[in-house]
Design a protein around this motif. Structure first.
Motif, PDB file in Angstrom:
ATOM      1  N   GLN A 211       0.825  -1.201   0.000  1.00 38.94           N
ATOM      2  CA  GLN A 211       0.000   0.000   0.000  1.00 38.94           C
ATOM      3  C   GLN A 211       0.863   1.257   0.000  1.00 38.94           C
ATOM      4  O   GLN A 211       0.532   2.248  -0.659  1.00 38.94           O
ATOM      5  N   GLN A 212       1.961   1.228   0.732  1.00 33.79           N
ATOM      6  CA  GLN A 212       2.852   2.379   0.722  1.00 33.79           C
ATOM      7  C   GLN A 212       3.417   2.608  -0.670  1.00 33.79           C
ATOM      8  O   GLN A 212       3.489   3.745  -1.143  1.00 33.79           O
ATOM      9  N   ALA A 213       3.785   1.522  -1.346  1.00 30.62           N
ATOM     10  CA  ALA A 213       4.346   1.631  -2.700  1.00 30.62           C
ATOM     11  C   ALA A 213       3.316   2.132  -3.694  1.00 30.62           C
ATOM     12  O   ALA A 213       3.660   2.826  -4.663  1.00 30.62           O
ATOM     13  N   ALA A 214       2.038   1.819  -3.466  1.00 30.38           N
ATOM     14  CA  ALA A 214       0.989   2.270  -4.386  1.00 30.38           C
ATOM     15  C   ALA A 214       0.833   3.782  -4.354  1.00 30.38           C
ATOM     16  O   ALA A 214       0.382   4.388  -5.332  1.00 30.38           O
ATOM     17  N   ALA A 215       1.174   4.409  -3.245  1.00 28.26           N
ATOM     18  CA  ALA A 215       1.209   5.873  -3.110  1.00 28.26           C
ATOM     19  C   ALA A 215      -0.109   6.535  -3.510  1.00 28.26           C
ATOM     20  O   ALA A 215      -0.133   7.544  -4.219  1.00 28.26           O
ATOM     21  N   ILE A 216      -1.193   5.977  -3.020  1.00 24.35           N
ATOM     22  CA  ILE A 216      -2.502   6.582  -3.266  1.00 24.35           C
ATOM     23  C   ILE A 216      -2.658   7.871  -2.445  1.00 24.35           C
ATOM     24  O   ILE A 216      -3.387   8.781  -2.838  1.00 24.35           O
ATOM     25  N   TYR A 217      -1.952   7.954  -1.347  1.00 25.18           N
ATOM     26  CA  TYR A 217      -2.045   9.123  -0.453  1.00 25.18           C
ATOM     27  C   TYR A 217      -0.687   9.812  -0.338  1.00 25.18           C
ATOM     28  O   TYR A 217       0.358   9.213  -0.578  1.00 25.18           O
ATOM     29  N   HIS A 218      -0.737  11.078   0.066  1.00 25.37           N
ATOM     30  CA  HIS A 218       0.449  11.750   0.583  1.00 25.37           C
ATOM     31  C   HIS A 218       0.521  11.375   2.063  1.00 25.37           C
ATOM     32  O   HIS A 218      -0.369  11.740   2.836  1.00 25.37           O
ATOM     33  N   TRP A 219       1.530  10.660   2.445  1.00 28.62           N
ATOM     34  CA  TRP A 219       1.647  10.241   3.854  1.00 28.62           C
ATOM     35  C   TRP A 219       2.234  11.405   4.648  1.00 28.62           C
ATOM     36  O   TRP A 219       3.424  11.494   4.882  1.00 28.62           O
ATOM     37  N   THR A 220       1.365  12.307   5.059  1.00 32.85           N
ATOM     38  CA  THR A 220       1.805  13.567   5.656  1.00 32.85           C
ATOM     39  C   THR A 220       0.936  13.928   6.859  1.00 32.85           C
ATOM     40  O   THR A 220      -0.202  13.476   6.978  1.00 32.85           O
ATOM     41  N   PRO A 221       1.439  14.802   7.732  1.00 34.85           N
ATOM     42  CA  PRO A 221       0.647  15.306   8.859  1.00 34.85           C
ATOM     43  C   PRO A 221      -0.230  16.475   8.418  1.00 34.85           C
ATOM     44  O   PRO A 221      -0.322  16.803   7.223  1.00 34.85           O
ATOM     45  N   ASP A 222      -0.846  17.129   9.375  1.00 31.07           N
ATOM     46  CA  ASP A 222      -1.709  18.279   9.088  1.00 31.07           C
ATOM     47  C   ASP A 222      -0.887  19.477   8.620  1.00 31.07           C
ATOM     48  O   ASP A 222       0.271  19.653   9.013  1.00 31.07           O
ATOM     49  N   ILE A 223      -1.523  20.326   7.827  1.00 33.47           N
ATOM     50  CA  ILE A 223      -0.925  21.604   7.452  1.00 33.47           C
ATOM     51  C   ILE A 223      -0.753  22.453   8.709  1.00 33.47           C
ATOM     52  O   ILE A 223      -1.694  22.641   9.484  1.00 33.47           O
ATOM     53  N   SER A 224       0.451  22.964   8.898  1.00 37.87           N
ATOM     54  CA  SER A 224       0.701  23.873  10.019  1.00 37.87           C
ATOM     55  C   SER A 224       1.002  25.285   9.546  1.00 37.87           C
ATOM     56  O   SER A 224       0.882  26.248  10.313  1.00 37.87           O
ATOM     57  N   ASP A 225       1.404  25.412   8.274  1.00 38.60           N
ATOM     58  CA  ASP A 225       1.736  26.713   7.706  1.00 38.60           C
ATOM     59  C   ASP A 225       1.042  26.848   6.350  1.00 38.60           C
ATOM     60  O   ASP A 225       1.475  26.274   5.358  1.00 38.60           O
ATOM     61  N   PHE A 226      -0.033  27.593   6.322  1.00 43.20           N
ATOM     62  CA  PHE A 226      -0.815  27.728   5.094  1.00 43.20           C
ATOM     63  C   PHE A 226      -0.135  28.630   4.069  1.00 43.20           C
ATOM     64  O   PHE A 226      -0.632  28.784   2.954  1.00 43.20           O
ATOM     65  N   ASN A 227       0.970  29.220   4.409  1.00 39.45           N
ATOM     66  CA  ASN A 227       1.752  29.996   3.445  1.00 39.45           C
ATOM     67  C   ASN A 227       2.829  29.160   2.762  1.00 39.45           C
ATOM     68  O   ASN A 227       3.524  29.654   1.874  1.00 39.45           O
ATOM     69  N   ASP A 228       2.962  27.909   3.171  1.00 38.17           N
ATOM     70  CA  ASP A 228       3.918  26.980   2.585  1.00 38.17           C
ATOM     71  C   ASP A 228       3.225  26.199   1.478  1.00 38.17           C
ATOM     72  O   ASP A 228       2.335  25.381   1.743  1.00 38.17           O
ATOM     73  N   GLU A 229       3.609  26.443   0.225  1.00 39.42           N
ATOM     74  CA  GLU A 229       2.941  25.814  -0.916  1.00 39.42           C
ATOM     75  C   GLU A 229       3.036  24.298  -0.862  1.00 39.42           C
ATOM     76  O   GLU A 229       2.084  23.596  -1.223  1.00 39.42           O
ATOM     77  N   ASN A 230       4.167  23.773  -0.407  1.00 42.64           N
ATOM     78  CA  ASN A 230       4.318  22.324  -0.308  1.00 42.64           C
ATOM     79  C   ASN A 230       3.304  21.731   0.677  1.00 42.64           C
ATOM     80  O   ASN A 230       2.651  20.724   0.386  1.00 42.64           O
ATOM     81  N   GLN A 231       3.161  22.369   1.821  1.00 46.49           N
ATOM     82  CA  GLN A 231       2.176  21.890   2.794  1.00 46.49           C
ATOM     83  C   GLN A 231       0.759  22.032   2.244  1.00 46.49           C
ATOM     84  O   GLN A 231      -0.080  21.143   2.405  1.00 46.49           O
TER      85      GLN A 231
END
Length: 565
Positions: A211-231
């Protein structure tokens, strides 16, 4: 059709849907349903936006699914509104003058999230993008609503989500980008399921190497900085599991999921939630992909006779006075740097923000003049951009504003370029953001609120009638005639389309009566008839020898004059 595999083609999806309808026994002969109707001229439409759970309860048997998710006394839980309830109130909505309804996502949802103590009654926390939620009704109910709308000359707009599913996992205390299985945890008390039930979105566990290899999701935490485009693009929005929309498998599955609703229900348009949290390139693929197994939405719509399918995104951002940074970002989701089309439209949040500043906060009316001129310059298709005064994500206008200000705002969105959107309950002077229209629902006061004699209902009906009878308001060019740079006061503009001219004027001051002179550019003696007003009475205007007209504007008044034909 509980699970949609990425290997299913559109013809097979349609066949399975037909089989399901036949097996379930449709309440209406499928051959008599009016699903595939031609697209309208969208700039001429008027939309009524419904939070389905809070609108009308047409089938009480589906209110409580027995999972602790239903409680009309609690704003966080289901109240009981459903798809049948909308169909039962088509005449009420049509009497208001709306020509289309936009309903919140009807898909199977996470009903209760214990991590935030809130429920998915609103529809934006999907567990299955290809199935109707049990609280909302059945596929039959949805098809019958679509057909009933089409048979009355109305259209159906479905709210959709491509950025995320519900909240089925989280990161517990820490996060390691190099090893997303570390600190990952399942939301085990989620109701009614603890993971999406639809493939491939059910592959949400990075502790499983496949499932990790399938990469259906971004395995990431919550957005903490809404000015960060990557987040913004890759992290979780308030705990909602972020889909990897760069993944071709995810893209194909989303095209299949939403193409299904056009094929099977006859949906006429999409509103796309949280568009800013998805790269623009995703929407180019979503709309225009040539994949024969899962073509882009535009091709699916065209194959169903909907040649002008409208898809408008939500870019929840307003601009500071005399600024257009966020307007330019919104435009970047409608056209790329080469001018190629992406989404047909976006919600006009900058105009919403300025209307609130001017009509509620008493900012100078020159700010509104700037916003109107700027939106006509920045946006490629301003006539297709839905305009609004409030919605389910912000306070009701009347929570802070006055009735006079609301009437001015309604008059403005009905006479400016863009597709006017009326949020359910506005016509009944609602102040509660997500209050119920039906007696049994949240904050209803124990009574129904479907009163066609209510003053605001009648006022809106007069405005919608005016707009529909005069294309100058939906297709005309706007020219500012008057503004005040110092504070509240006069504001006026001229709308011109073919041989018709209309003048719209308001006074946002609460105290000062004004007499204003406007340069119309019309021949001497031209008569402009008063066709709408709020807060005062007015007669016709007659153009003077110098091409001007003079009007008296009492405090908080609003007027529309139009040339006789």
């Amino acid at each position: 059709m509980r699970n949609i595999s990425v290997r299913l083609t559109r013809p097979l999806l349609a066949a399975l849907a037909s089989a399901c309808i036949a097996a379930c026994g449709s309440s209406d002969d499928t051959n008599q349903l009016a699903l595939n109707v031609p697209s309208p001229q969208w700039q001429d439409q008027i939309v009524y936006f419904i939070l389905t759970d809070r609108f009308n309860d047409g089938d009480p048997s589906n209110d409580n699914q027995g999972a602790g998710e239903y409680d009309p006394a609690n704003n966080a839980k289901y109240s009981g509104g459903d798809i049948r309830g909308i169909q039962q109130k088509i005449a009420y909505i049509q009497g208001l003058g709306a020509t289309a309804i936009w309903l919140t996502p009807p898909v199977a949802n996470e009903w209760w999230d214990p991590l935030v103590n809130y429920g998915g009654y609103h529809g934006y926390w999907a567990a299955d993008f290809g199935h109707v939620d049990k609280h909302m009704g059945s596929l039959d109910d949805y098809r019958n609503l679509s057909s009933a709308l089409h048979k009355t000359g109305m259209y159906l707009i479905q709210d959709i989500v491509v950025n995320h599913t519900g909240d089925f996992f989280y990161y517990n205390g820490a996060w390691d980008a190099r090893n997303p299985a570390l600190y990952w945890a399942r939301n085990t008390a989620s109701v009614p399921v603890t993971a999406p039930s639809q493939a491939p979105f059910n592959m949400d566990d990075p502790t499983d190497p496949a499932q990790q290899a399938a990469a259906i999701y971004h395995w990431t935490p919550d957005i903490s900085d809404f000015n960060d485009e990557n987040q913004l693009l890759n992290y979780q929005l308030y705990g909602l599991d972020d889909l990897n929309t760069e993944n071709p498998v995810v893209r194909q599955a989303l095209r299949q999921s939403y193409g299904y609703w056009i094929d099977t229900v006859g949906v006429d348009a999409f509103r796309i939630d949280t568009a800013f949290y998805v790269p623009q390139a995703f929407f180019s693929d979503f709309m225009y992909s040539s994949d024969p197994a899962a073509p882009g939405i535009r091709q699916v719509a065209q194959s169903n006779g909907k040649t002008s399918f409208l898809a408008f995104g939500e870019g929840f951002a307003t601009d500071a006075p005399y600024q257009d940074t966020n307007s330019l970002k919104i435009e970047s989701y409608m056209a790329d740097s080469n001018g190629a089309d992406i989404l047909p439209a976006m919600l006009n949040y900058p105009l919403y923000g300025t209307l609130g500043d001017v009509l509620i906060q008493q900012h100078p009316t020159a700010e509104l003049a700037y916003r109107i001129q700027n939106m006509m310059q920045v946006f490629k298709r301003p006539y297709l951009m839905p305009t609004f005064l409030d919605n389910h994500d912000v306070d009701r206008f009347l929570a802070d504003g006055t009735m006079a200000g609301l009437q001015q705002g309604l008059l403005l969105i009905m006479t400016l370029p863009g597709i006017p959107v009326i949020y359910y309950g506005t016509e009944q002077a609602f102040t509660e953001q997500r209050g119920a229209m039906f007696a049994g629902g949240y904050a209803s006061g124990g009574r129904d609120h479907f009163d066609p004699t209510a003053p605001l209902y009648r006022f809106i009906a007069e405005l919608t009638s005016l707009r529909k009878a005069n294309k100058v308001f939906s297709r005309g060019a706007a020219m500012i005639l008057d503004q005040n740079s110092a504070g509240p006061g006069a504001f006026a503009y001229k709308m011109t389309y073919q041989s018709t001219v209309a003048i719209v004027a308001i006074n946002t001051s609460d105290t000062d009566a004004l007499t204003r002179t406007f340069a119309t550019g019309l021949p001497r003696g031209t008569l402009l008839e008063n066709r709408a007003l709020a807060g005062a009475s007015a007669g016709p205007l007659i153009v003077d020898a110098d091409g001007t007209v003079t009007a008296s504007l009492p405090p908080r008044s609003a007027f529309v004059w139009i040339t006789l034909r």
